[in-house]
Motif scaffolding. Structure first.
Motif, PDB file in Angstrom:
ATOM      1  N   VAL A  30       0.825  -1.212   0.000  1.00 23.28           N
ATOM      2  CA  VAL A  30       0.000   0.000   0.000  1.00 23.28           C
ATOM      3  C   VAL A  30       0.856   1.257   0.000  1.00 23.28           C
ATOM      4  N   SER A  31       0.440   2.223  -0.828  1.00 22.73           N
ATOM      5  CA  SER A  31       1.021   3.565  -0.810  1.00 22.73           C
ATOM      6  C   SER A  31      -0.125   4.562  -0.708  1.00 22.73           C
ATOM      7  N   VAL A  32      -0.032   5.466   0.272  1.00 24.26           N
ATOM      8  CA  VAL A  32      -1.021   6.537   0.427  1.00 24.26           C
ATOM      9  C   VAL A  32      -0.257   7.845   0.251  1.00 24.26           C
ATOM     10  N   ILE A  33      -0.634   8.584  -0.784  1.00 25.11           N
ATOM     11  CA  ILE A  33       0.130   9.773  -1.153  1.00 25.11           C
ATOM     12  C   ILE A  33      -0.790  10.982  -1.261  1.00 25.11           C
ATOM     13  N   SER A  34      -0.362  12.090  -0.641  1.00 22.47           N
ATOM     14  CA  SER A  34      -1.055  13.368  -0.788  1.00 22.47           C
ATOM     15  C   SER A  34      -0.108  14.311  -1.526  1.00 22.47           C
ATOM     16  N   PRO A  35      -0.577  15.463  -1.970  1.00 24.08           N
ATOM     17  CA  PRO A  35       0.340  16.402  -2.629  1.00 24.08           C
ATOM     18  C   PRO A  35       1.482  16.852  -1.718  1.00 24.08           C
ATOM     19  N   GLU A  36       1.244  16.818  -0.402  1.00 25.98           N
ATOM     20  CA  GLU A  36       2.254  17.281   0.542  1.00 25.98           C
ATOM     21  C   GLU A  36       3.346  16.248   0.821  1.00 25.98           C
ATOM     22  N   LYS A  37       2.944  14.951   0.908  1.00 30.00           N
ATOM     23  CA  LYS A  37       3.922  13.933   1.286  1.00 30.00           C
ATOM     24  C   LYS A  37       3.353  12.527   1.133  1.00 30.00           C
ATOM     25  N   ILE A  38       4.233  11.545   1.302  1.00 26.37           N
ATOM     26  CA  ILE A  38       3.799  10.152   1.367  1.00 26.37           C
ATOM     27  C   ILE A  38       3.308   9.920   2.792  1.00 26.37           C
ATOM     28  N   LEU A  39       2.031   9.602   2.932  1.00 31.66           N
ATOM     29  CA  LEU A  39       1.437   9.420   4.254  1.00 31.66           C
ATOM     30  C   LEU A  39       1.691   8.024   4.812  1.00 31.66           C
ATOM     31  N   TYR A  40       1.746   7.027   3.924  1.00 33.55           N
ATOM     32  CA  TYR A  40       1.968   5.650   4.374  1.00 33.55           C
ATOM     33  C   TYR A  40       2.496   4.840   3.201  1.00 33.55           C
ATOM     34  N   LYS A  41       3.409   3.926   3.514  1.00 32.58           N
ATOM     35  CA  LYS A  41       3.922   3.007   2.504  1.00 32.58           C
ATOM     36  C   LYS A  41       4.348   1.741   3.235  1.00 32.58           C
ATOM     37  N   GLY A  42       3.831   0.587   2.786  1.00 30.13           N
ATOM     38  CA  GLY A  42       4.231  -0.663   3.402  1.00 30.13           C
ATOM     39  C   GLY A  42       3.289  -1.809   3.094  1.00 30.13           C
ATOM     40  N   GLU A  43       3.651  -2.985   3.614  1.00 32.17           N
ATOM     41  CA  GLU A  43       2.824  -4.189   3.470  1.00 32.17           C
ATOM     42  C   GLU A  43       1.802  -4.237   4.584  1.00 32.17           C
ATOM     43  N   VAL A  44       0.564  -4.574   4.229  1.00 29.03           N
ATOM     44  CA  VAL A  44      -0.522  -4.624   5.208  1.00 29.03           C
ATOM     45  C   VAL A  44      -1.391  -5.850   4.948  1.00 29.03           C
ATOM     46  N   ASP A  45      -2.281  -6.127   5.914  1.00 30.32           N
ATOM     47  CA  ASP A  45      -3.201  -7.258   5.793  1.00 30.32           C
ATOM     48  C   ASP A  45      -4.533  -6.873   5.167  1.00 30.32           C
ATOM     49  N   SER A  46      -5.025  -5.661   5.474  1.00 27.56           N
ATOM     50  CA  SER A  46      -6.328  -5.240   4.950  1.00 27.56           C
ATOM     51  C   SER A  46      -6.501  -3.739   5.072  1.00 27.56           C
ATOM     52  N   LEU A  47      -7.505  -3.235   4.368  1.00 29.07           N
ATOM     53  CA  LEU A  47      -7.855  -1.812   4.395  1.00 29.07           C
ATOM     54  C   LEU A  47      -9.363  -1.657   4.488  1.00 29.07           C
ATOM     55  N   VAL A  48      -9.808  -0.571   5.100  1.00 32.72           N
ATOM     56  CA  VAL A  48     -11.189  -0.104   4.975  1.00 32.72           C
ATOM     57  C   VAL A  48     -11.070   1.311   4.415  1.00 32.72           C
ATOM     58  N   VAL A  49     -11.716   1.516   3.267  1.00 34.45           N
ATOM     59  CA  VAL A  49     -11.522   2.728   2.475  1.00 34.45           C
ATOM     60  C   VAL A  49     -12.825   3.518   2.386  1.00 34.45           C
ATOM     61  N   PRO A  50     -12.758   4.858   2.559  1.00 34.12           N
ATOM     62  CA  PRO A  50     -13.957   5.678   2.388  1.00 34.12           C
ATOM     63  C   PRO A  50     -14.183   6.004   0.917  1.00 34.12           C
ATOM     64  N   GLY A  51     -14.944   5.181   0.237  1.00 31.04           N
ATOM     65  CA  GLY A  51     -15.275   5.449  -1.161  1.00 31.04           C
ATOM     66  C   GLY A  51     -16.285   6.564  -1.272  1.00 31.04           C
ATOM     67  N   ASN A  52     -16.416   7.116  -2.440  1.00 32.68           N
ATOM     68  CA  ASN A  52     -17.371   8.198  -2.667  1.00 32.68           C
ATOM     69  C   ASN A  52     -18.807   7.747  -2.438  1.00 32.68           C
ATOM     70  N   GLU A  53     -19.078   6.453  -2.631  1.00 32.14           N
ATOM     71  CA  GLU A  53     -20.424   5.904  -2.444  1.00 32.14           C
ATOM     72  C   GLU A  53     -20.560   5.110  -1.152  1.00 32.14           C
ATOM     73  N   GLY A  54     -19.547   5.145  -0.300  1.00 29.08           N
ATOM     74  CA  GLY A  54     -19.579   4.419   0.962  1.00 29.08           C
ATOM     75  C   GLY A  54     -18.279   3.674   1.200  1.00 29.08           C
ATOM     76  N   PHE A  55     -18.140   3.131   2.393  1.00 28.58           N
ATOM     77  CA  PHE A  55     -16.919   2.426   2.776  1.00 28.58           C
ATOM     78  C   PHE A  55     -16.869   1.046   2.140  1.00 28.58           C
ATOM     79  N   PHE A  56     -15.649   0.575   1.842  1.00 31.25           N
ATOM     80  CA  PHE A  56     -15.467  -0.789   1.352  1.00 31.25           C
ATOM     81  C   PHE A  56     -14.143  -1.329   1.854  1.00 31.25           C
ATOM     82  N   GLY A  57     -14.078  -2.651   1.975  1.00 34.69           N
ATOM     83  CA  GLY A  57     -12.879  -3.316   2.456  1.00 34.69           C
ATOM     84  C   GLY A  57     -12.077  -3.911   1.320  1.00 34.69           C
ATOM     85  N   ILE A  58     -10.771  -4.020   1.559  1.00 36.41           N
ATOM     86  CA  ILE A  58      -9.878  -4.635   0.583  1.00 36.41           C
ATOM     87  C   ILE A  58      -9.006  -5.643   1.315  1.00 36.41           C
ATOM     88  N   LEU A  59      -9.010  -6.865   0.810  1.00 40.22           N
ATOM     89  CA  LEU A  59      -8.185  -7.954   1.326  1.00 40.22           C
ATOM     90  C   LEU A  59      -7.247  -8.405   0.204  1.00 40.22           C
TER      91      LEU A  59
END
Length: 127
Positions: free
Chosen positions: A8-37
């Motif tokens: 996973v890489s999470v990037i904003s215009p200001e900086k890299i917020l997170y980078k690394g290996e993970v097990d799962s995510l919960v993401v705020p989509g425009n139409e609601g939250f969803f999980g990624i495995l």
């Protein structure tokens, strides 16, 4: 990278917020939250304003994101956000003061957007 991990890489215009290996995510989509495995189907989606949860083992990393895009492909995830912040980088008192100022504004679509952003940052900082 392990087949049961997500890169996973999470990037904003200001900086890299997170980078690394993970097990799962919960993401705020425009139409609601969803999980990624691991082994999720390829996906491109629009992000909404909300809380992004990144889980690695028993550890949970929490970020606020304010729009952007996510791409999922072959256990590699790129999140490009218009603005984001790690929980530990959010000043709760400053955000509460900001919320109070925004609440004084006259009703408008931009006020609603500013309220949603401020409340999300406060929620992340409070967790």
């Amino acid at each position: 990278m392990s087949a049961n991990k997500l890169n996973v890489s999470v990037i904003s215009p200001e900086k890299i917020l997170y980078k690394g290996e993970v097990d799962s995510l919960v993401v705020p989509g425009n139409e609601g939250f969803f999980g990624i495995l691991p082994n999720h189907a390829p996906l491109v989606a629009v992000l909404g304003i909300g809380v992004l949860e990144i889980r690695k083992g028993e550890k949970l990393k929490i970020l606020s994101v304010e729009g952007g895009f996510i791409e999922v492909k072959d256990n590699s995830i790129s999140i490009l956000t218009d603005h984001g912040a790690l929980k530990e980088d959010i000043d709760l008192q400053a955000e509460q003061k900001n919320l109070a100022e925004v609440e004084k504004l006259p009703p408008s679509d931009s006020k609603n957007l500013l309220l949603q952003k401020a409340k999300t940052r406060i929620l992340v900082a409070s967790r």
